[in-house]
Write a protein that holds these residues in place. Structure first.
Motif, PDB file in Angstrom:
ATOM      1  N   VAL A  26       0.829  -1.209   0.000  1.00 50.44           N
ATOM      2  CA  VAL A  26       0.000   0.000   0.000  1.00 50.44           C
ATOM      3  C   VAL A  26       0.861   1.254   0.000  1.00 50.44           C
ATOM      4  O   VAL A  26       1.795   1.373   0.795  1.00 50.44           O
ATOM      5  CB  VAL A  26      -0.949   0.022   1.223  1.00 50.44           C
ATOM      6  N   LEU A  27       0.548   2.156  -0.904  1.00 51.91           N
ATOM      7  CA  LEU A  27       1.149   3.487  -0.891  1.00 51.91           C
ATOM      8  C   LEU A  27       0.089   4.451  -0.374  1.00 51.91           C
ATOM      9  O   LEU A  27      -0.997   4.566  -0.951  1.00 51.91           O
ATOM     10  CB  LEU A  27       1.609   3.895  -2.290  1.00 51.91           C
ATOM     11  N   PHE A  28       0.393   5.127   0.721  1.00 54.26           N
ATOM     12  CA  PHE A  28      -0.563   6.040   1.343  1.00 54.26           C
ATOM     13  C   PHE A  28      -0.426   7.432   0.728  1.00 54.26           C
ATOM     14  O   PHE A  28       0.669   7.994   0.659  1.00 54.26           O
ATOM     15  CB  PHE A  28      -0.336   6.114   2.853  1.00 54.26           C
ATOM     16  N   ARG A  29      -1.550   7.965   0.292  1.00 51.98           N
ATOM     17  CA  ARG A  29      -1.569   9.292  -0.338  1.00 51.98           C
ATOM     18  C   ARG A  29      -2.591  10.178   0.361  1.00 51.98           C
ATOM     19  O   ARG A  29      -3.790  10.115   0.106  1.00 51.98           O
ATOM     20  CB  ARG A  29      -1.904   9.152  -1.817  1.00 51.98           C
ATOM     21  N   PRO A  30      -2.134  11.023   1.330  1.00 51.79           N
ATOM     22  CA  PRO A  30      -3.053  11.979   1.940  1.00 51.79           C
ATOM     23  C   PRO A  30      -3.647  12.882   0.861  1.00 51.79           C
ATOM     24  O   PRO A  30      -2.917  13.384  -0.010  1.00 51.79           O
ATOM     25  CB  PRO A  30      -2.152  12.766   2.899  1.00 51.79           C
ATOM     26  N   LEU A  31      -4.945  13.070   0.890  1.00 59.81           N
ATOM     27  CA  LEU A  31      -5.574  13.947  -0.088  1.00 59.81           C
ATOM     28  C   LEU A  31      -5.529  15.392   0.409  1.00 59.81           C
ATOM     29  O   LEU A  31      -5.711  15.666   1.601  1.00 59.81           O
ATOM     30  CB  LEU A  31      -7.007  13.510  -0.361  1.00 59.81           C
ATOM     31  N   LEU A  32      -5.280  16.297  -0.497  1.00 61.44           N
ATOM     32  CA  LEU A  32      -5.144  17.710  -0.184  1.00 61.44           C
ATOM     33  C   LEU A  32      -6.510  18.391  -0.192  1.00 61.44           C
ATOM     34  O   LEU A  32      -7.499  17.812  -0.653  1.00 61.44           O
ATOM     35  CB  LEU A  32      -4.186  18.359  -1.181  1.00 61.44           C
ATOM     36  N   PRO A  33      -6.603  19.616   0.303  1.00 57.77           N
ATOM     37  CA  PRO A  33      -7.921  20.261   0.434  1.00 57.77           C
ATOM     38  C   PRO A  33      -8.713  20.363  -0.866  1.00 57.77           C
ATOM     39  O   PRO A  33      -9.950  20.381  -0.830  1.00 57.77           O
ATOM     40  CB  PRO A  33      -7.552  21.660   0.968  1.00 57.77           C
ATOM     41  N   ASP A  34      -8.044  20.429  -2.007  1.00 61.50           N
ATOM     42  CA  ASP A  34      -8.748  20.539  -3.292  1.00 61.50           C
ATOM     43  C   ASP A  34      -9.016  19.186  -3.927  1.00 61.50           C
ATOM     44  O   ASP A  34      -9.519  19.129  -5.051  1.00 61.50           O
ATOM     45  CB  ASP A  34      -7.950  21.410  -4.261  1.00 61.50           C
ATOM     46  N   GLU A  35      -8.699  18.092  -3.226  1.00 60.59           N
ATOM     47  CA  GLU A  35      -8.870  16.749  -3.772  1.00 60.59           C
ATOM     48  C   GLU A  35      -9.948  15.985  -3.004  1.00 60.59           C
ATOM     49  O   GLU A  35     -10.162  16.223  -1.816  1.00 60.59           O
ATOM     50  CB  GLU A  35      -7.556  15.969  -3.695  1.00 60.59           C
ATOM     51  N   SER A  36     -10.588  15.041  -3.698  1.00 59.77           N
ATOM     52  CA  SER A  36     -11.612  14.225  -3.045  1.00 59.77           C
ATOM     53  C   SER A  36     -11.678  12.871  -3.732  1.00 59.77           C
ATOM     54  O   SER A  36     -11.931  12.789  -4.943  1.00 59.77           O
ATOM     55  CB  SER A  36     -12.975  14.919  -3.127  1.00 59.77           C
ATOM     56  N   GLY A  37     -11.454  11.802  -2.973  1.00 56.76           N
ATOM     57  CA  GLY A  37     -11.575  10.464  -3.486  1.00 56.76           C
ATOM     58  C   GLY A  37     -10.448  10.037  -4.401  1.00 56.76           C
ATOM     59  O   GLY A  37      -9.625  10.850  -4.836  1.00 56.76           O
ATOM     60  N   CYS A  38     -10.414   8.750  -4.700  1.00 59.05           N
ATOM     61  CA  CYS A  38      -9.363   8.195  -5.570  1.00 59.05           C
ATOM     62  C   CYS A  38      -9.390   8.818  -6.957  1.00 59.05           C
ATOM     63  O   CYS A  38      -8.369   8.928  -7.623  1.00 59.05           O
ATOM     64  CB  CYS A  38      -9.531   6.688  -5.666  1.00 59.05           C
ATOM     65  N   GLU A  39     -10.574   9.213  -7.399  1.00 58.24           N
ATOM     66  CA  GLU A  39     -10.711   9.762  -8.746  1.00 58.24           C
ATOM     67  C   GLU A  39      -9.818  10.986  -8.956  1.00 58.24           C
ATOM     68  O   GLU A  39      -9.358  11.240 -10.077  1.00 58.24           O
ATOM     69  CB  GLU A  39     -12.173  10.125  -9.005  1.00 58.24           C
ATOM     70  N   SER A  40      -9.563  11.719  -7.891  1.00 57.00           N
ATOM     71  CA  SER A  40      -8.752  12.933  -8.029  1.00 57.00           C
ATOM     72  C   SER A  40      -7.298  12.626  -8.346  1.00 57.00           C
ATOM     73  O   SER A  40      -6.534  13.527  -8.727  1.00 57.00           O
ATOM     74  CB  SER A  40      -8.830  13.778  -6.749  1.00 57.00           C
ATOM     75  N   LEU A  41      -6.879  11.368  -8.202  1.00 62.05           N
ATOM     76  CA  LEU A  41      -5.509  10.980  -8.501  1.00 62.05           C
ATOM     77  C   LEU A  41      -5.342  10.387  -9.908  1.00 62.05           C
ATOM     78  O   LEU A  41      -4.223  10.152 -10.343  1.00 62.05           O
ATOM     79  CB  LEU A  41      -5.025   9.936  -7.480  1.00 62.05           C
ATOM     80  N   ARG A  42      -6.441  10.178 -10.585  1.00 64.37           N
ATOM     81  CA  ARG A  42      -6.390   9.464 -11.853  1.00 64.37           C
ATOM     82  C   ARG A  42      -5.544  10.169 -12.912  1.00 64.37           C
ATOM     83  O   ARG A  42      -4.902   9.541 -13.750  1.00 64.37           O
ATOM     84  CB  ARG A  42      -7.803   9.226 -12.370  1.00 64.37           C
ATOM     85  N   SER A  43      -5.554  11.488 -12.888  1.00 59.96           N
ATOM     86  CA  SER A  43      -4.821  12.242 -13.925  1.00 59.96           C
ATOM     87  C   SER A  43      -3.376  12.509 -13.534  1.00 59.96           C
ATOM     88  O   SER A  43      -2.661  13.198 -14.263  1.00 59.96           O
ATOM     89  CB  SER A  43      -5.522  13.576 -14.188  1.00 59.96           C
ATOM     90  N   ALA A  44      -2.950  12.009 -12.379  1.00 58.69           N
ATOM     91  CA  ALA A  44      -1.571  12.263 -11.950  1.00 58.69           C
ATOM     92  C   ALA A  44      -0.582  11.521 -12.841  1.00 58.69           C
ATOM     93  O   ALA A  44      -0.953  10.589 -13.557  1.00 58.69           O
ATOM     94  CB  ALA A  44      -1.383  11.815 -10.495  1.00 58.69           C
ATOM     95  N   GLY A  45       0.686  11.907 -12.716  1.00 63.18           N
ATOM     96  CA  GLY A  45       1.711  11.278 -13.523  1.00 63.18           C
ATOM     97  C   GLY A  45       2.407  12.287 -14.357  1.00 63.18           C
ATOM     98  O   GLY A  45       3.537  12.303 -14.603  1.00 63.18           O
TER      99      GLY A  45
END
Length: 290
Positions: free
Chosen positions: A271-290
């Protein structure tokens, strides 16, 4: 000894740079700022809106780190500044990143955004492509009164000053941008640990490294792993937790490291833990990362 993750590096006061009518320099506003200068006043700003952000994109790193990578620094409309702080230089490293938050004034937020634009953070600025490979690019995003401006420079910190692949103008632009990023990441106001309202857990099937550093398996205290597909091609999945469930996951992660096997559904997971920031919500907010 400590190292900084990446390549380094609460009161709601409405200050984000959103309120604008005509573009600067038009007849609609004879007193408008010169072209390229951000309009810095608004009475309707969302305190969780991003005023300024520096992040790394791409590079030759494992795919789960691309998706779970944190911004280097984010400045919010209400003056919160969240940075990815130093962590102990040990192997394996802590499971949780060392996010820090500090508070700056509305005036300083406005100055930083203006400084960003002056440093070349404008969509379309040419920073060239230096002769290096597999190095992340540095992306800077700034919110101005007439829109969001974004600049991205490949290998901003790694390219040689005399790189023959860069023109003189590109070298000058890169030096100006690099100086701004260095100043931004060196903000010296008092910080405290950032405690997120939501945490994402990026899960993959656990594979022992064989280096003797694997820890004892730990029962997963959150919703069943591995969760929904975040990247089907890479088989990286994600669950997010809030409230009391998040507190249980956080407490367990504080005692774990990056190679801890987590047991859920009779299987072991990495597991990689990713605290979400105030402008982020849910796993979907990480989908465009990279």
């Amino acid at each position: 000894m400590t190292r900084t993750r990446g390549l380094l590096i609460t009161a709601a006061i409405p200050v984000l740079l959103l309120g604008a009518c005509a573009r600067p320099g038009t007849a609609a506003d004879a007193g408008a700022p010169a072209a390229g200068e951000p309009i810095t006043e608004s009475a309707t700003a969302d305190p969780d809106s991003v005023a300024l952000r520096v992040e790394y994109r791409g590079g030759f790193v494992p795919p789960q780190y691309l998706l779970g990578r944190l911004p280097v620094v984010t400045v919010y409309a209400d003056g919160r500044v969240i940075t990815d702080g130093p962590v102990p230089l040990i192997a394996p490293g802590p499971a949780l990143p060392n996010l820090q938050v500090q508070q700056i004034t509305p005036e300083r937020v406005r100055k930083l955004t203006a400084d960003a634009v002056a440093a070349g953070v404008k969509t379309g600025t040419d920073f060239g492509s230096p002769g290096v490979a597999d190095i992340p690019s540095t992306r800077i995003t700034v919110a101005t009164g007439y829109g969001t401006e974004t600049a991205e420079a490949i290998a901003l910190n790694e390219a040689q000053a005399d790189d023959p692949a860069l023109t003189s103008a590109q070298k000058t632009a890169r030096a100006k941008l690099k100086k701004f990023v260095e100043q931004l990441t060196a903000l010296d106001d008092a910080t405290e640990p950032y405690r997120p309202a939501e945490v994402a857990a990026l899960a993959r099937a656990y594979v022992a490294t064989g280096d003797g550093l694997e820890g004892k398996p730990v029962d997963w205290p959150g919703p069943a792993l591995p969760g929904d597909a975040l990247d089907k091609d890479l088989d990286i999945r994600c669950v997010s937790v809030t409230g009391a469930e998040k507190d249980k996951v956080w407490a367990a992660a504080e005692k774990a490291n990056q190679q801890t096997p987590w047991v859920s559904g009779g299987k072991q997971w990495s597991v990689l833990f990713r605290p979400l920031l105030p402008d982020e919500s849910g796993c979907e907010s990480l989908r465009s990362a990279g």
